[in-house]
Design a protein around this motif. Sequence first.
Motif, PDB file in Angstrom:
ATOM      1  N   PHE A 139       0.837  -1.202   0.000  1.00 45.92           N
ATOM      2  CA  PHE A 139       0.000   0.000   0.000  1.00 45.92           C
ATOM      3  C   PHE A 139       0.869   1.248   0.000  1.00 45.92           C
ATOM      4  CE2 PHE A 139      -2.061   3.433   2.351  1.00 45.92           C
ATOM      5  CZ  PHE A 139      -3.262   3.550   1.674  1.00 45.92           C
ATOM      6  N   ARG A 140       0.494   2.197  -0.842  1.00 44.99           N
ATOM      7  CA  ARG A 140       1.094   3.528  -0.848  1.00 44.99           C
ATOM      8  C   ARG A 140      -0.039   4.532  -0.835  1.00 44.99           C
ATOM      9  NH1 ARG A 140       3.750   5.445  -5.079  1.00 44.99           N
ATOM     10  NH2 ARG A 140       4.835   6.908  -3.759  1.00 44.99           N
ATOM     11  N   LEU A 141      -0.088   5.365   0.186  1.00 44.44           N
ATOM     12  CA  LEU A 141      -1.135   6.371   0.281  1.00 44.44           C
ATOM     13  C   LEU A 141      -1.112   7.292  -0.930  1.00 44.44           C
ATOM     14  CD1 LEU A 141      -3.473   7.650   1.809  1.00 44.44           C
ATOM     15  CD2 LEU A 141      -1.782   8.957   3.141  1.00 44.44           C
ATOM     16  N   ALA A 142       0.067   7.623  -1.426  1.00 45.30           N
ATOM     17  CA  ALA A 142       0.168   8.494  -2.598  1.00 45.30           C
ATOM     18  C   ALA A 142      -0.576   7.883  -3.788  1.00 45.30           C
ATOM     19  CB  ALA A 142       1.630   8.738  -2.957  1.00 45.30           C
ATOM     20  N   ASP A 143      -0.446   6.586  -3.977  1.00 47.13           N
ATOM     21  CA  ASP A 143      -1.130   5.918  -5.091  1.00 47.13           C
ATOM     22  C   ASP A 143      -2.640   5.967  -4.908  1.00 47.13           C
ATOM     23  OD1 ASP A 143       1.362   5.298  -6.133  1.00 47.13           O
ATOM     24  OD2 ASP A 143       1.341   3.233  -5.385  1.00 47.13           O
ATOM     25  N   LEU A 144      -3.106   5.726  -3.692  1.00 47.26           N
ATOM     26  CA  LEU A 144      -4.542   5.741  -3.428  1.00 47.26           C
ATOM     27  C   LEU A 144      -5.124   7.137  -3.654  1.00 47.26           C
ATOM     28  CD1 LEU A 144      -7.075   4.197  -2.433  1.00 47.26           C
ATOM     29  CD2 LEU A 144      -6.469   4.977  -0.137  1.00 47.26           C
ATOM     30  N   LEU A 145      -4.435   8.143  -3.168  1.00 47.73           N
ATOM     31  CA  LEU A 145      -4.911   9.516  -3.358  1.00 47.73           C
ATOM     32  C   LEU A 145      -4.968   9.870  -4.836  1.00 47.73           C
ATOM     33  CD1 LEU A 145      -2.999  11.343  -0.486  1.00 47.73           C
ATOM     34  CD2 LEU A 145      -5.414  10.664  -0.521  1.00 47.73           C
ATOM     35  N   ILE A 196      -4.776   9.877  11.504  1.00 47.67           N
ATOM     36  CA  ILE A 196      -4.764   8.880  10.442  1.00 47.67           C
ATOM     37  C   ILE A 196      -5.667   9.388   9.311  1.00 47.67           C
ATOM     38  CG2 ILE A 196      -5.356   6.517   9.800  1.00 47.67           C
ATOM     39  CD1 ILE A 196      -4.740   5.672  12.652  1.00 47.67           C
ATOM     40  N   VAL A 197      -5.140   9.372   8.106  1.00 46.38           N
ATOM     41  CA  VAL A 197      -5.915   9.777   6.937  1.00 46.38           C
ATOM     42  C   VAL A 197      -7.054   8.759   6.769  1.00 46.38           C
ATOM     43  CG1 VAL A 197      -5.809  10.057   4.421  1.00 46.38           C
ATOM     44  CG2 VAL A 197      -3.936  10.910   5.867  1.00 46.38           C
ATOM     45  N   PRO A 198      -8.287   9.227   6.701  1.00 43.79           N
ATOM     46  CA  PRO A 198      -9.428   8.299   6.637  1.00 43.79           C
ATOM     47  C   PRO A 198      -9.337   7.265   5.518  1.00 43.79           C
ATOM     48  CG  PRO A 198     -10.212  10.525   7.004  1.00 43.79           C
ATOM     49  CD  PRO A 198      -8.735  10.624   6.736  1.00 43.79           C
ATOM     50  N   GLU A 199      -8.823   7.649   4.371  1.00 44.00           N
ATOM     51  CA  GLU A 199      -8.694   6.711   3.258  1.00 44.00           C
ATOM     52  C   GLU A 199      -7.746   5.566   3.595  1.00 44.00           C
ATOM     53  OE1 GLU A 199     -10.065  10.632   1.634  1.00 44.00           O
ATOM     54  OE2 GLU A 199      -8.504  10.012   3.048  1.00 44.00           O
ATOM     55  N   ALA A 200      -6.684   5.862   4.330  1.00 39.28           N
ATOM     56  CA  ALA A 200      -5.752   4.817   4.754  1.00 39.28           C
ATOM     57  C   ALA A 200      -6.400   3.933   5.817  1.00 39.28           C
ATOM     58  CB  ALA A 200      -4.464   5.437   5.286  1.00 39.28           C
ATOM     59  N   GLU A 218       2.449   5.748   6.021  1.00 33.50           N
ATOM     60  CA  GLU A 218       1.402   5.586   5.009  1.00 33.50           C
ATOM     61  C   GLU A 218       0.027   5.963   5.576  1.00 33.50           C
ATOM     62  OE1 GLU A 218       2.017   5.216   1.956  1.00 33.50           O
ATOM     63  OE2 GLU A 218       4.059   4.449   1.966  1.00 33.50           O
ATOM     64  N   CYS A 219      -0.158   5.784   6.869  1.00 31.95           N
ATOM     65  CA  CYS A 219      -1.440   6.122   7.511  1.00 31.95           C
ATOM     66  C   CYS A 219      -1.529   7.590   7.902  1.00 31.95           C
ATOM     67  CB  CYS A 219      -1.630   5.281   8.780  1.00 31.95           C
ATOM     68  SG  CYS A 219      -2.036   3.570   8.466  1.00 31.95           S
ATOM     69  N   ALA A 220      -0.460   8.112   8.432  1.00 30.10           N
ATOM     70  CA  ALA A 220      -0.446   9.482   8.955  1.00 30.10           C
ATOM     71  C   ALA A 220       0.850  10.153   8.501  1.00 30.10           C
ATOM     72  CB  ALA A 220      -0.544   9.470  10.479  1.00 30.10           C
ATOM     73  N   PRO A 221       0.872  10.666   7.275  1.00 29.03           N
ATOM     74  CA  PRO A 221       2.116  11.221   6.739  1.00 29.03           C
ATOM     75  C   PRO A 221       2.664  12.398   7.540  1.00 29.03           C
ATOM     76  CG  PRO A 221       0.260  11.644   5.258  1.00 29.03           C
ATOM     77  CD  PRO A 221      -0.232  10.742   6.337  1.00 29.03           C
ATOM     78  N   VAL A 222       1.803  13.091   8.282  1.00 35.46           N
ATOM     79  CA  VAL A 222       2.252  14.177   9.151  1.00 35.46           C
ATOM     80  C   VAL A 222       2.050  13.705  10.588  1.00 35.46           C
ATOM     81  CG1 VAL A 222       1.968  16.594   9.801  1.00 35.46           C
ATOM     82  CG2 VAL A 222       1.556  15.883   7.428  1.00 35.46           C
ATOM     83  N   TRP A 223       3.040  12.966  11.087  1.00 34.39           N
ATOM     84  CA  TRP A 223       3.003  12.429  12.445  1.00 34.39           C
ATOM     85  C   TRP A 223       4.431  12.287  12.925  1.00 34.39           C
ATOM     86  CZ3 TRP A 223       4.132   7.319  14.540  1.00 34.39           C
ATOM     87  CH2 TRP A 223       3.682   7.150  15.849  1.00 34.39           C
TER      88      TRP A 223
END
Length: 142
Positions: A28-34, A56-60, A91-96
């Motif tokens: 999983f890559r959050l960038a790809d999902l976004l 945590i980003v809701p999409e992740a 990947e879940c919380a890129p700003v953490w």
Amino acid sequence: MTSFTDLNFKLVVIERLMYDDRTLTPAFRLADLLKERGLGDDPWRYAYDHDLAYKIVPEAREHFAALEISDGLLASVEELTLDGGLRIYRECAPVWDGEDDLFDITVLDDLALLPNLRRISGSEFLAPDLLAVLAERGIDAD
């Protein structure tokens, strides 16, 4: 398929299987999902722009909560690592920054899903009552 009761524990298991062992695919890559959803491709910017810093980003969250893991893969887990620098957390919380309890494991009810778990490193991040649960099950904690 098996379901977890504690998402934070599940995330540590996914870290082992997806990013360390590379047996749970695709990674999983959050960038790809976004990007796929037309939301940009910069997770850090997305988090800031949507008031998701230190969350945590809701999409992740949705992705990982729904992710199915076979019993066979769960049986392959012999060791877990607890560390604020895990890739899955980025990947879940890129700003953490790891300075709060966002990913703390608070219960170990899901240990039964990992019949071959023998060791948890980084156990200093667990509360004393959880360390006692590990000891009762014969799981090394360091």
